[in-house]
Design a protein around this motif. Structure first.
Motif, PDB file in Angstrom:
ATOM      1  N   LEU A  85      17.987  23.336  30.934  1.00  0.00           N
ATOM      2  CA  LEU A  85      19.383  22.930  31.114  1.00  0.00           C
ATOM      3  C   LEU A  85      19.384  21.699  32.018  1.00  0.00           C
ATOM      4  O   LEU A  85      19.601  21.793  33.219  1.00  0.00           O
ATOM      5  CB  LEU A  85      20.195  24.073  31.726  1.00  0.00           C
ATOM      6  N   PRO A  86      19.118  20.527  31.450  1.00  0.00           N
ATOM      7  CA  PRO A  86      18.847  19.318  32.249  1.00  0.00           C
ATOM      8  C   PRO A  86      20.004  18.326  32.245  1.00  0.00           C
ATOM      9  O   PRO A  86      19.841  17.170  31.905  1.00  0.00           O
ATOM     10  CB  PRO A  86      17.662  18.726  31.485  1.00  0.00           C
ATOM     11  N   MET A  87      21.186  18.807  32.646  1.00  0.00           N
ATOM     12  CA  MET A  87      22.360  17.963  32.448  1.00  0.00           C
ATOM     13  C   MET A  87      22.825  17.262  33.729  1.00  0.00           C
ATOM     14  O   MET A  87      22.490  17.647  34.837  1.00  0.00           O
ATOM     15  CB  MET A  87      23.549  18.790  31.937  1.00  0.00           C
ATOM     16  N   VAL A  88      23.656  16.264  33.498  1.00  0.00           N
ATOM     17  CA  VAL A  88      24.515  15.682  34.531  1.00  0.00           C
ATOM     18  C   VAL A  88      25.913  15.709  33.937  1.00  0.00           C
ATOM     19  O   VAL A  88      26.099  15.321  32.785  1.00  0.00           O
ATOM     20  CB  VAL A  88      24.123  14.223  34.845  1.00  0.00           C
ATOM     21  N   TYR A  89      26.868  16.217  34.690  1.00  0.00           N
ATOM     22  CA  TYR A  89      28.267  16.148  34.264  1.00  0.00           C
ATOM     23  C   TYR A  89      28.986  15.152  35.171  1.00  0.00           C
ATOM     24  O   TYR A  89      28.745  15.110  36.372  1.00  0.00           O
ATOM     25  CB  TYR A  89      28.990  17.484  34.433  1.00  0.00           C
ATOM     26  N   ARG A  90      29.901  14.427  34.586  1.00  0.00           N
ATOM     27  CA  ARG A  90      30.797  13.585  35.389  1.00  0.00           C
ATOM     28  C   ARG A  90      32.222  13.820  34.906  1.00  0.00           C
ATOM     29  O   ARG A  90      32.484  13.800  33.706  1.00  0.00           O
ATOM     30  CB  ARG A  90      30.435  12.108  35.264  1.00  0.00           C
ATOM     31  N   PHE A  91      33.127  14.022  35.858  1.00  0.00           N
ATOM     32  CA  PHE A  91      34.542  14.262  35.558  1.00  0.00           C
ATOM     33  C   PHE A  91      35.368  13.204  36.274  1.00  0.00           C
ATOM     34  O   PHE A  91      35.245  13.039  37.481  1.00  0.00           O
ATOM     35  CB  PHE A  91      34.987  15.628  36.080  1.00  0.00           C
ATOM     36  N   ARG A  92      36.183  12.507  35.521  1.00  0.00           N
ATOM     37  CA  ARG A  92      37.089  11.537  36.153  1.00  0.00           C
ATOM     38  C   ARG A  92      38.513  11.792  35.659  1.00  0.00           C
ATOM     39  O   ARG A  92      38.715  12.126  34.485  1.00  0.00           O
ATOM     40  CB  ARG A  92      36.673  10.100  35.798  1.00  0.00           C
ATOM     41  N   PRO A  93      39.490  11.600  36.543  1.00  0.00           N
ATOM     42  CA  PRO A  93      40.863  11.770  36.067  1.00  0.00           C
ATOM     43  C   PRO A  93      41.205  10.686  35.046  1.00  0.00           C
ATOM     44  O   PRO A  93      40.800   9.533  35.214  1.00  0.00           O
ATOM     45  CB  PRO A  93      41.703  11.614  37.339  1.00  0.00           C
ATOM     46  N   ASP A  94      41.919  11.066  34.002  1.00  0.00           N
ATOM     47  CA  ASP A  94      42.413  10.062  33.075  1.00  0.00           C
ATOM     48  C   ASP A  94      43.540   9.319  33.791  1.00  0.00           C
ATOM     49  O   ASP A  94      44.553   9.939  34.146  1.00  0.00           O
ATOM     50  CB  ASP A  94      42.939  10.748  31.805  1.00  0.00           C
ATOM     51  N   PRO A  95      43.383   8.013  34.047  1.00  0.00           N
ATOM     52  CA  PRO A  95      44.402   7.313  34.843  1.00  0.00           C
ATOM     53  C   PRO A  95      45.760   7.257  34.160  1.00  0.00           C
ATOM     54  O   PRO A  95      46.777   6.999  34.807  1.00  0.00           O
ATOM     55  CB  PRO A  95      43.816   5.905  35.026  1.00  0.00           C
ATOM     56  N   ARG A  96      45.806   7.542  32.863  1.00  0.00           N
ATOM     57  CA  ARG A  96      47.089   7.493  32.152  1.00  0.00           C
ATOM     58  C   ARG A  96      47.814   8.832  32.180  1.00  0.00           C
ATOM     59  O   ARG A  96      48.996   8.899  31.858  1.00  0.00           O
ATOM     60  CB  ARG A  96      46.861   7.074  30.691  1.00  0.00           C
ATOM     61  N   ASP A  97      47.094   9.916  32.517  1.00  0.00           N
ATOM     62  CA  ASP A  97      47.718  11.243  32.482  1.00  0.00           C
ATOM     63  C   ASP A  97      46.902  12.199  33.343  1.00  0.00           C
ATOM     64  O   ASP A  97      45.766  12.536  32.998  1.00  0.00           O
ATOM     65  CB  ASP A  97      47.775  11.744  31.028  1.00  0.00           C
ATOM     66  N   HIS A  98      47.510  12.657  34.448  1.00  0.00           N
ATOM     67  CA  HIS A  98      46.776  13.518  35.379  1.00  0.00           C
ATOM     68  C   HIS A  98      46.459  14.872  34.773  1.00  0.00           C
ATOM     69  O   HIS A  98      45.760  15.668  35.384  1.00  0.00           O
ATOM     70  CB  HIS A  98      47.602  13.693  36.660  1.00  0.00           C
ATOM     71  N   ARG A  99      47.015  15.172  33.579  1.00  0.00           N
ATOM     72  CA  ARG A  99      46.734  16.457  32.926  1.00  0.00           C
ATOM     73  C   ARG A  99      45.525  16.368  32.001  1.00  0.00           C
ATOM     74  O   ARG A  99      45.257  17.285  31.242  1.00  0.00           O
ATOM     75  CB  ARG A  99      47.970  16.918  32.155  1.00  0.00           C
ATOM     76  N   TRP A 100      44.817  15.251  32.060  1.00  0.00           N
ATOM     77  CA  TRP A 100      43.625  15.072  31.225  1.00  0.00           C
ATOM     78  C   TRP A 100      42.452  14.578  32.078  1.00  0.00           C
ATOM     79  O   TRP A 100      42.641  13.885  33.066  1.00  0.00           O
ATOM     80  CB  TRP A 100      43.875  14.055  30.096  1.00  0.00           C
ATOM     81  N   THR A 101      41.252  14.945  31.622  1.00  0.00           N
ATOM     82  CA  THR A 101      40.015  14.576  32.310  1.00  0.00           C
ATOM     83  C   THR A 101      39.129  13.764  31.383  1.00  0.00           C
ATOM     84  O   THR A 101      39.003  14.094  30.191  1.00  0.00           O
ATOM     85  CB  THR A 101      39.235  15.854  32.706  1.00  0.00           C
ATOM     86  N   LEU A 102      38.511  12.731  31.928  1.00  0.00           N
ATOM     87  CA  LEU A 102      37.460  12.019  31.183  1.00  0.00           C
ATOM     88  C   LEU A 102      36.147  12.707  31.550  1.00  0.00           C
ATOM     89  O   LEU A 102      35.698  12.643  32.694  1.00  0.00           O
ATOM     90  CB  LEU A 102      37.413  10.540  31.586  1.00  0.00           C
ATOM     91  N   TYR A 103      35.560  13.377  30.578  1.00  0.00           N
ATOM     92  CA  TYR A 103      34.373  14.194  30.819  1.00  0.00           C
ATOM     93  C   TYR A 103      33.167  13.582  30.115  1.00  0.00           C
ATOM     94  O   TYR A 103      33.277  13.090  28.996  1.00  0.00           O
ATOM     95  CB  TYR A 103      34.611  15.605  30.286  1.00  0.00           C
ATOM     96  N   GLU A 104      32.042  13.604  30.813  1.00  0.00           N
ATOM     97  CA  GLU A 104      30.782  13.161  30.192  1.00  0.00           C
ATOM     98  C   GLU A 104      29.694  14.163  30.506  1.00  0.00           C
ATOM     99  O   GLU A 104      29.637  14.700  31.609  1.00  0.00           O
ATOM    100  CB  GLU A 104      30.353  11.806  30.749  1.00  0.00           C
ATOM    101  N   VAL A 105      28.822  14.389  29.549  1.00  0.00           N
ATOM    102  CA  VAL A 105      27.614  15.166  29.789  1.00  0.00           C
ATOM    103  C   VAL A 105      26.419  14.303  29.387  1.00  0.00           C
ATOM    104  O   VAL A 105      26.402  13.711  28.307  1.00  0.00           O
ATOM    105  CB  VAL A 105      27.626  16.520  29.044  1.00  0.00           C
ATOM    106  N   LEU A 106      25.472  14.195  30.313  1.00  0.00           N
ATOM    107  CA  LEU A 106      24.237  13.444  30.061  1.00  0.00           C
ATOM    108  C   LEU A 106      23.082  14.435  30.115  1.00  0.00           C
ATOM    109  O   LEU A 106      22.989  15.232  31.057  1.00  0.00           O
ATOM    110  CB  LEU A 106      24.016  12.359  31.123  1.00  0.00           C
TER     111      LEU A 106
END
Lengths: 470, 103
Positions: A362-383
């Motif tokens: 399980l060799p991941m990196v997660y990054r979560f950023r707020p969507d600047p256009r809508d605080h009810r959404w997240t910009l999510y990435e998995v590496l």
């Protein structure tokens, strides 16, 4: 064995109760053939209170604004990996909210981050979400340009700008630090160093992982339908595994996972795999566990037959099998890697918004950023990271696969479909949680003292940066 | 309208992970050798007509070094601002150790 916690647990100090009758994570790991290193074999739990967490932080746009003013401007954030910018002149654009930075290698051992805006009339010098290599940062509007070191190179018609001193008109910078192959930035000139921010205990863990010797072999990006803090919290505990991920719970010590906090900005859990969940004691055999084992990076196993040796455990058999096949498939040497590091889910959070999983399966990196256009959404990435091959040729980091809101994670090329299905289940919860919090008569979240300590630790840090209303 | 195939350079002049620009029939052509494949595209960016020859190539994409526009080498598609228009792509073949491009 799934007995309710009784009065004996209630008599313990708050936060001291554990799942009755189940071995601890440390006891499970201690039975492994290839022993785990010190950073695995330690505990650092702390009771941090049991009050509800206020929910305005997830629902109010004004709260998100305060986060941009007070939290994102003062915390260390993972902007890119060094592998994104290996050569002098390589750059990578990192955005957080309206903020945008050009992260660039200005010398073999020096990385800088510039505010991504022309000092003439403000045009972004590079589009968001891009990277490349250059000898200058030239504005596409009127051609003002800056050298890699941030000094101004050219100003069209200088006779018209006697009030601009080219010698001092440098691109403003933010702070940069490198750790484990990650490039971190911080907008706050008064912030502690990255080492002080992370703290000595967690720094010692991170340095042992040598994540700088890995490369990104898969990178997937998708929006999640909830506030960024809810999205992060969804990955901070194994308490949800039984109901949300029933296909995994058979092979996961979910209810006896270990939770730790380190200083103000780092926490973790260790969730052992290849062992039966306490919720299922007496219902499954070791062969069942072997057959149902899901790996985050299962490609190395292919369709290999999962045979359990006479009298053996699924955990040890999977560790042995995965070790050999992974080494062969990826041309790597796992000789110094313990069974726990091979199999288990080590989930670390570096406040505010990244998870590091230093394991091999399980060799991941997660990054979560707020969507600047809508605080009810997240910009999510998995590496997904893999060790650099033994022949030393470092592959280029994978380009992000960008999924639409409607797409399933199982459609992401390069990611294990079984892992994608897990992320889909988490996503489905998040829609209902965001909407439920907005619909609820109750204005607080109630947390478990032990299994949800990471969420409390995280929200406590949020409170400290964002402060009270006003 | 595509013309005839014209010799661009010898295969040996374009080792793996290299690129070369030349004018063929009055058109700047860029040939990239990357990921084991050869691609022939326009040598100038569709954004502000800057040369692409010094652009970074990764994952079948080239980045304009001047303003950062990126293009897919296979299709020519513009992948990000400031470019919105594609660059031309050209047919390419190898004949007798020569790379030939139809421009």
């Amino acid at each position: 064995m799934n007995k309710p916690i009784g009065t004996e647990a209630q008599n313990l100090a708050r936060g001291a109760a554990r799942y009755p009758g189940a071995p601890s994570t440390q006891e499970i790991i201690a039975s492994d053939r290839v022993k785990a290193p010190g950073w695995v074999c330690s505990e650092s739990y702390e009771f941090l209170g049991d009050e509800d967490i206020s929910t305005d932080r997830y629902t109010e746009a004004a709260y998100a604004e305060r986060e941009f003013e007070r939290l994102w401007t003062r915390t260390w954030q993972f902007a890119c990996r060094e592998e994104h910018i290996p050569e002098v002149g390589d750059y990578h654009v990192y955005d957080i909210g309206r903020h945008s930075f050009i992260v660039t290698r200005v010398a073999a051992n020096e990385v800088r981050a510039y505010y991504n805006a022309c000092l003439h009339r403000g045009t972004k010098l590079r589009a968001s979400g891009t990277e490349g290599n250059t000898t200058e940062f030239k504005c596409s509007f009127h051609g003002w340009s800056w050298n890699l070191d941030g000094s101004q190179k050219e100003l069209l018609c200088p006779w018209d700008f006697p009030h601009v001193d080219i010698a001092t008109n440098k691109l403003p910078q933010v702070r940069v630090e490198l750790l484990g192959g990650f490039v971190f930035i911080n907008m706050d000139p008064d912030a502690p160093t990255l080492a002080d921010y992370i703290g000595p205990a967690a720094m010692a863990h991170i340095r042992e992982w040598k994540l700088e010797d890995r490369y990104i072999y898969c990178h997937v990006a998708k929006r999640l339908p909830a506030n960024w803090k809810l999205s992060i919290a969804a990955f901070m505990e194994a308490y949800h595994v039984l109901d949300t991920h029933p296909q995994v719970s058979v092979t996961n010590a979910d209810a006896n996972s270990q939770y730790d906090v380190y200083g103000e900005h780092v926490n973790r859990f260790i969730s052992p795999l290849g062992v039966l969940s306490p919720h299922h004691y007496g219902k499954y055999t070791e062969q069942d566990i072997m057959d149902q084992f899901t790996l985050g990076d299962s490609s190395a196993l292919g369709d290999a037959t999962r045979t359990l040796p006479e009298g053996g455990t699924a955990r040890q058999a999977m560790a042995d099998m995965f070790r050999g096949m992974f080494e062969k498939a990826t041309n790597t040497d796992l000789g110094g890697v313990s069974d726990a590091e091979l199999l288990d889910c080590f989930s670390y959070t570096l406040f505010p918004n990244i998870f590091l999983f230093p394991g091999i399966s399980l060799p991941m990196v997660y990054r979560f950023r707020p969507d600047p256009r809508d605080h009810r959404w997240t910009l999510y990435e998995v590496l997904f990271l893999r060790p650099v091959p033994l022949d030393g040729k470092r592959p280029y980091p994978a380009e992000p696969v960008r999924l639409t809101d409607e797409q399933s994670f199982t459609e992401a090329e390069g990611m294990d479909p079984g892992f994608g299905a897990i992320l889909d289940q988490d996503t489905d919860n998040l829609i209902l949680q965001q909407e439920g919090i907005e619909a609820s008569a109750k204005r607080g979240l109630t947390l478990g003292n032990y299994q949800e300590i990471r969420i409390r630790h995280f929200e406590r840090a949020v409170d400290r940066y964002v402060g009270t209303k006003g | 309208m595509s013309g005839e195939f014209t010799r661009f350079c010898k295969v040996s002049e374009l080792p793996p992970e290299s690129k070369k620009a030349a004018k063929l029939n009055n058109t700047w052509v860029l040939v990239c050798h990357t990921d084991g494949r050869l691609f022939a595209v326009s040598g100038v960016c569709s954004h502000q007509v800057k040369p692409l020859v010094n652009g970074r190539v990764r994952h079948c994409m080239i980045t304009c070094p001047v303003h950062g526009a990126r293009f897919n080498l296979e299709t020519g598609a513009a992948l990000n601002l400031p470019a919105t228009q594609p660059i031309a792509t050209y047919e390419l073949r190898v004949v007798d150790d020569w790379i030939e491009v139809r421009v």
